[in-house]
Design a protein around this motif. Structure first.
Motif, PDB file in Angstrom:
ATOM      1  N   ALA A 196      -0.585   1.509   6.382  1.00 57.45           N
ATOM      2  CA  ALA A 196      -0.587   1.272   4.938  1.00 57.45           C
ATOM      3  C   ALA A 196      -0.836   2.553   4.157  1.00 57.45           C
ATOM      4  O   ALA A 196      -1.805   3.268   4.414  1.00 57.45           O
ATOM      5  CB  ALA A 196      -1.665   0.238   4.588  1.00 57.45           C
ATOM      6  N   GLU A 197       0.033   2.821   3.180  1.00 56.48           N
ATOM      7  CA  GLU A 197      -0.187   3.942   2.272  1.00 56.48           C
ATOM      8  C   GLU A 197      -1.482   3.713   1.503  1.00 56.48           C
ATOM      9  O   GLU A 197      -1.891   2.577   1.248  1.00 56.48           O
ATOM     10  CB  GLU A 197       0.987   4.042   1.296  1.00 56.48           C
ATOM     11  N   HIS A 198      -2.153   4.814   1.161  1.00 54.54           N
ATOM     12  CA  HIS A 198      -3.445   4.796   0.466  1.00 54.54           C
ATOM     13  C   HIS A 198      -4.572   4.283   1.355  1.00 54.54           C
ATOM     14  O   HIS A 198      -5.616   3.883   0.851  1.00 54.54           O
ATOM     15  CB  HIS A 198      -3.381   4.005  -0.839  1.00 54.54           C
ATOM     16  N   GLN A 199      -4.365   4.293   2.668  1.00 50.79           N
ATOM     17  CA  GLN A 199      -5.483   4.226   3.600  1.00 50.79           C
ATOM     18  C   GLN A 199      -5.507   5.555   4.338  1.00 50.79           C
ATOM     19  O   GLN A 199      -4.471   6.100   4.707  1.00 50.79           O
ATOM     20  CB  GLN A 199      -5.363   3.048   4.563  1.00 50.79           C
ATOM     21  N   HIS A 249      -3.237  -5.529   6.269  1.00 56.04           N
ATOM     22  CA  HIS A 249      -3.607  -4.135   6.487  1.00 56.04           C
ATOM     23  C   HIS A 249      -5.092  -3.932   6.232  1.00 56.04           C
ATOM     24  O   HIS A 249      -5.533  -2.812   6.022  1.00 56.04           O
ATOM     25  CB  HIS A 249      -2.795  -3.220   5.578  1.00 56.04           C
ATOM     26  N   SER A 253      -4.329  -1.791  -1.296  1.00 54.69           N
ATOM     27  CA  SER A 253      -3.909  -1.157  -0.046  1.00 54.69           C
ATOM     28  C   SER A 253      -4.655  -1.703   1.165  1.00 54.69           C
ATOM     29  O   SER A 253      -4.415  -1.251   2.285  1.00 54.69           O
ATOM     30  CB  SER A 253      -4.113   0.364  -0.136  1.00 54.69           C
ATOM     31  N   THR A 310       6.605   5.900  -3.846  1.00 56.96           N
ATOM     32  CA  THR A 310       6.843   4.907  -2.811  1.00 56.96           C
ATOM     33  C   THR A 310       8.065   5.317  -2.006  1.00 56.96           C
ATOM     34  O   THR A 310       9.104   5.659  -2.552  1.00 56.96           O
ATOM     35  CB  THR A 310       7.066   3.530  -3.447  1.00 56.96           C
ATOM     36  N   ARG A 328      -1.796  10.038  -4.924  1.00 56.01           N
ATOM     37  CA  ARG A 328      -2.216   9.896  -3.555  1.00 56.01           C
ATOM     38  C   ARG A 328      -3.558  10.565  -3.356  1.00 56.01           C
ATOM     39  O   ARG A 328      -3.777  11.695  -3.761  1.00 56.01           O
ATOM     40  CB  ARG A 328      -1.185  10.535  -2.610  1.00 56.01           C
TER      41      ARG A 328
END
Length: 335
Positions: free
Chosen positions: A266-269, A38, A162, A23, A13
């Motif tokens: 969204a993950e990784h934003q 996203h 992402s 996740t 991350r």
């Protein structure tokens, strides 16, 4: 100094080699449009959260001055700032003894000096952890060119998957020097009343200091911390907080899941990650760090960075990064 290249890897991350990511088994709250896209090229994402509509607002060159003015109006009422960055991975290592006390700082410096920030997420809350009304989160998207700028390929692949639109970053990304000037007069820095919240954030603060100073990071770790204390007088690193407790190993998402905090976006934003960072900080503080009354006591973790400085989390030897272990959410190369 001479930098020795290392192979790109798929980073944890925030693309730091020493973070872990996993996740979430819980459903992610998707935008009101159904989460079809996203992409950060859109103006905003909206979510239903606790009966309210919350927004993550994308900021580009065309609206950065307007949005920084809005943040200046917000900070007095909402002085807790959760921060997250996305950056293009790790591409170099210092040519020095891996057992030297400041090896990990030198590695941070080498990479931050060489690379450019891609995205910064800032989320705002009051002292009770309540998000700012309406739009509590801004996602700043910086000028970045896949043709001209350095990066680790696996990190770029992760960001593209992402929703990061590098075409937009190349054509309408924010000029880092302008942003640094706006940040300097924003009321967010140089003020100990502003509490900066993050997760395992040495690299994040490295990129913020680069934005603010426009020069390379200090040559030694002691000077880095002096500069950090000047611009960010009060910081809380959640990863350091967990190091004071028994039983937690893993990244932000795993901790958030354990505490029942739901992700928005969204993950990784960086915007979504900063919102989750804020929720996780207050959930952890109320669970494990209350004083005799009902207030969170920050005295045990204030102004400590996980893995840097002189605290108990500093790694004493070389770090061996294992890709599969990082994806599965276990801590790698940390003590």
């Amino acid at each position: 100094s001479v930098h020795s290249p290392i192979p790109p890897w798929s980073h944890s991350r925030n693309n730091s080699p020493f973070r872990s990511r996993s996740t979430s088994p819980f459903p992610t709250r998707t935008p009101r449009d159904g989460g079809i896209s996203h992409s950060n090229a859109v103006a905003k994402y909206e979510f239903e959260h606790n009966g309210e509509t919350l927004e993550i607002r994308n900021v580009w060159a065309e609206n950065v001055e307007e949005e920084m003015a809005a943040i200046r109006e917000l900070i007095e009422k909402y002085p807790y700032v959760a921060m997250d960055t996305e950056f293009p991975g790790v591409v170099a290592r210092p040519v020095s003894e891996t057992y030297s006390p400041d090896y990990h700082y030198k590695s941070l410096k080498v990479n931050v000096d060489l690379l450019k920030i891609i995205q910064l997420g800032l989320s705002f809350a009051d002292e009770n952890g309540h998000f700012a009304k309406g739009c509590p989160c801004w996602q700043f998207n910086f000028k970045f060119s896949l043709s001209n700028d350095m990066f680790a390929q696996d990190s770029i692949d992760l960001l593209v998957n992402s929703g990061i639109s590098f075409e937009d970053h190349a054509t309408r990304g924010i000029d880092p020097q302008l942003f640094g000037e706006l940040l300097m007069v924003s009321g967010l820095v140089l003020d100990d009343r502003v509490k900066w919240v993050s997760f395992h954030s040495g690299y994040d603060y490295g990129y913020l200091l680069k934005l603010l100073t426009t020069v390379e990071l200090p040559s030694d770790e002691k000077s880095f911390f002096e500069l950090l204390k000047l611009y960010f007088p009060t910081i809380y690193d959640i990863k350091y907080m967990t190091s004071l407790l028994d039983g937690h190993f893993g990244g932000l998402q795993r901790l958030a899941d354990d505490l029942g905090c739901q992700r928005l976006g969204a993950e990784h934003q960086a915007g979504s990650d900063s919102l989750l960072t804020m929720s996780t900080y207050f959930a952890l503080g109320r669970t494990k760090f209350l004083n005799n009354g009902s207030e969170i006591d920050d005295s045990r973790y204030r102004n400590e960075l996980y893995g840097y400085g002189t605290n108990h989390t500093v790694r004493k030897g070389p770090t061996n990064f294992n890709h599969s272990s990082a994806i599965n959410g276990s801590d790698v190369g940390t003590t």
